[in-house]
Design a protein around this motif. Structure first.
Motif, PDB file in Angstrom:
ATOM      1  N   GLN A   5       0.966  -0.526  -0.220  1.00 38.80           N
ATOM      2  CA  GLN A   5       0.518  -0.125   0.283  1.00 38.80           C
ATOM      3  C   GLN A   5       0.736   1.358   0.122  1.00 38.80           C
ATOM      4  OE1 GLN A   5      -3.125   1.123  -1.015  1.00 38.80           O
ATOM      5  NE2 GLN A   5      -4.559   0.325   0.990  1.00 38.80           N
ATOM      6  N   GLY A   6       2.001   1.507   0.979  1.00 37.21           N
ATOM      7  CA  GLY A   6       2.929   2.301   0.914  1.00 37.21           C
ATOM      8  C   GLY A   6       3.443   2.641  -0.562  1.00 37.21           C
ATOM      9  N   VAL A   7       4.305   1.313  -1.061  1.00 33.10           N
ATOM     10  CA  VAL A   7       4.375   1.839  -2.017  1.00 33.10           C
ATOM     11  C   VAL A   7       3.811   2.189  -3.677  1.00 33.10           C
ATOM     12  CG1 VAL A   7       6.333   0.720  -4.240  1.00 33.10           C
ATOM     13  CG2 VAL A   7       6.536  -0.190  -2.278  1.00 33.10           C
ATOM     14  N   ARG A   8       2.124   1.780  -3.531  1.00 31.55           N
ATOM     15  CA  ARG A   8       1.354   2.599  -4.267  1.00 31.55           C
ATOM     16  C   ARG A   8       1.299   3.529  -3.920  1.00 31.55           C
ATOM     17  NH1 ARG A   8      -0.470   2.589  -9.177  1.00 31.55           N
ATOM     18  NH2 ARG A   8      -2.092   3.648  -9.527  1.00 31.55           N
ATOM     19  N   THR A   9       1.276   4.159  -3.044  1.00 35.01           N
ATOM     20  CA  THR A   9       0.780   5.555  -2.837  1.00 35.01           C
ATOM     21  C   THR A   9       1.396   6.212  -3.211  1.00 35.01           C
ATOM     22  OG1 THR A   9      -0.886   5.465  -0.106  1.00 35.01           O
ATOM     23  CG2 THR A   9       0.044   7.239  -0.622  1.00 35.01           C
ATOM     24  N   LEU A  10       2.922   6.365  -2.739  1.00 35.58           N
ATOM     25  CA  LEU A  10       3.777   6.657  -3.157  1.00 35.58           C
ATOM     26  C   LEU A  10       4.017   7.228  -4.324  1.00 35.58           C
ATOM     27  CD1 LEU A  10       6.811   8.540  -2.248  1.00 35.58           C
ATOM     28  CD2 LEU A  10       7.585   6.453  -2.680  1.00 35.58           C
ATOM     29  N   ALA A  11       3.920   5.885  -5.593  1.00 36.36           N
ATOM     30  CA  ALA A  11       3.833   5.521  -7.181  1.00 36.36           C
ATOM     31  C   ALA A  11       2.810   7.216  -7.693  1.00 36.36           C
ATOM     32  CB  ALA A  11       3.432   4.553  -7.131  1.00 36.36           C
ATOM     33  N   ARG A  12       1.301   6.572  -7.455  1.00 34.92           N
ATOM     34  CA  ARG A  12       1.102   7.888  -7.172  1.00 34.92           C
ATOM     35  C   ARG A  12       0.817   9.394  -7.321  1.00 34.92           C
ATOM     36  NH1 ARG A  12      -5.557   5.648  -5.574  1.00 34.92           N
ATOM     37  NH2 ARG A  12      -5.658   3.915  -7.215  1.00 34.92           N
TER      38      ARG A  12
END
Length: 248
Positions: free
Chosen positions: A210-217
């Protein structure tokens, strides 16, 4: 005098539960979000139902209702060994077009979960049923060519993302204080067509993804991930990824 025999037995209780990880991919982010929300809602309701009934046949369970409503195959799913009884219920998140379904401690999980993925137009990318070793996650990272065509600009933006992500991974992959196992450092490498890749073992799988996805967005970067079970007893499951690249 009849001799007397005394028998002593020593036994150790054990539990053979492992983790369960299911990753599905869908045609668009909206469908992935919808499926993740539905599974999270049904999973919480089913866990509460089991806590109340202990799986007794006193009426349809939330999973029974899901099977009927979605036209899935399943006969009384989520009872006995195919649902966690002594740990927190399943965790479900959407990450772009993918959905991650995870249980940290269970014997197995019902097949209707994967069946729902197909019923909603998706497919199961990976199922790790009853894993005992840590779960590795490998991210593919890129920028769409139709948005950024300049090679130098693309490289700069991906470099900036990698720098931000490296700082966060130092936290998300850090061992708990009571965990004495060696630290597994993330493995970075470059792929074809300017793509970037990183393989990690998170302290908390769902939190990390979830953290990696949030940063990517936040940084307008595209992601896709896959999972696998690390080989047992291997100190560095990413050793091959750290090796020198083969020149073509």
């Amino acid at each position: 005098m009849t001799p007397m025999r005394i028998y002593l037995y020593q036994a150790f209780a054990s539990n053979n539960s492992g983790s369960y990880t299911l990753v599905g991919t869908f045609k668009d982010e909206a469908t992935a979000e919808e499926v993740a929300h539905l599974l999270a809602e049904v999973s919480a309701a089913h866990s509460a139902w089991l806590e109340r009934t202990r799986g007794a046949d006193d009426g349809p369970s939330p999973l029974d209702e899901l099977v009927k409503r979605e036209g899935l195959r399943g006969d009384k799913p989520g009872r006995d060994d195919d649902w966690p009884l002594y740990d927190a219920g399943p965790q479900v998140i959407a990450a772009g077009k993918q959905v991650l379904f995870y249980c940290s401690f269970t014997l197995t999980m019902p097949t209707v979960i994967g069946g729902l993925f197909y019923a909603r137009g998706g497919r199961v990318q990976m199922e790790l049923d009853h894993a005992h070793a840590e779960i590795a996650v490998e991210f593919d990272i890129w920028l769409p060519y139709d948005k950024i065509k300049d090679k130098d600009e693309r490289r700069e933006k991906l470099d900036a993302f990698e720098a931000r992500l490296a700082d966060e991974l130092s936290i998300w992959t850090r061992r708990d204080e009571e965990d004495t196992r060696p630290q597994i450092e993330p493995a970075w490498y470059h792929g074809e067509w300017g793509t970037r890749h990183v393989a990690v073992v998170f302290r908390d799988l769902v939190e990390g993804v979830q953290g990696v996805r949030t940063l990517a967005r936040e940084m307008a970067v595209e992601l896709h991930f896959k999972v696998w079970e690390c080989p047992h007893g291997v100190p560095d499951p990413f050793a091959l990824l750290r090796g020198p690249r083969i020149e073509e």
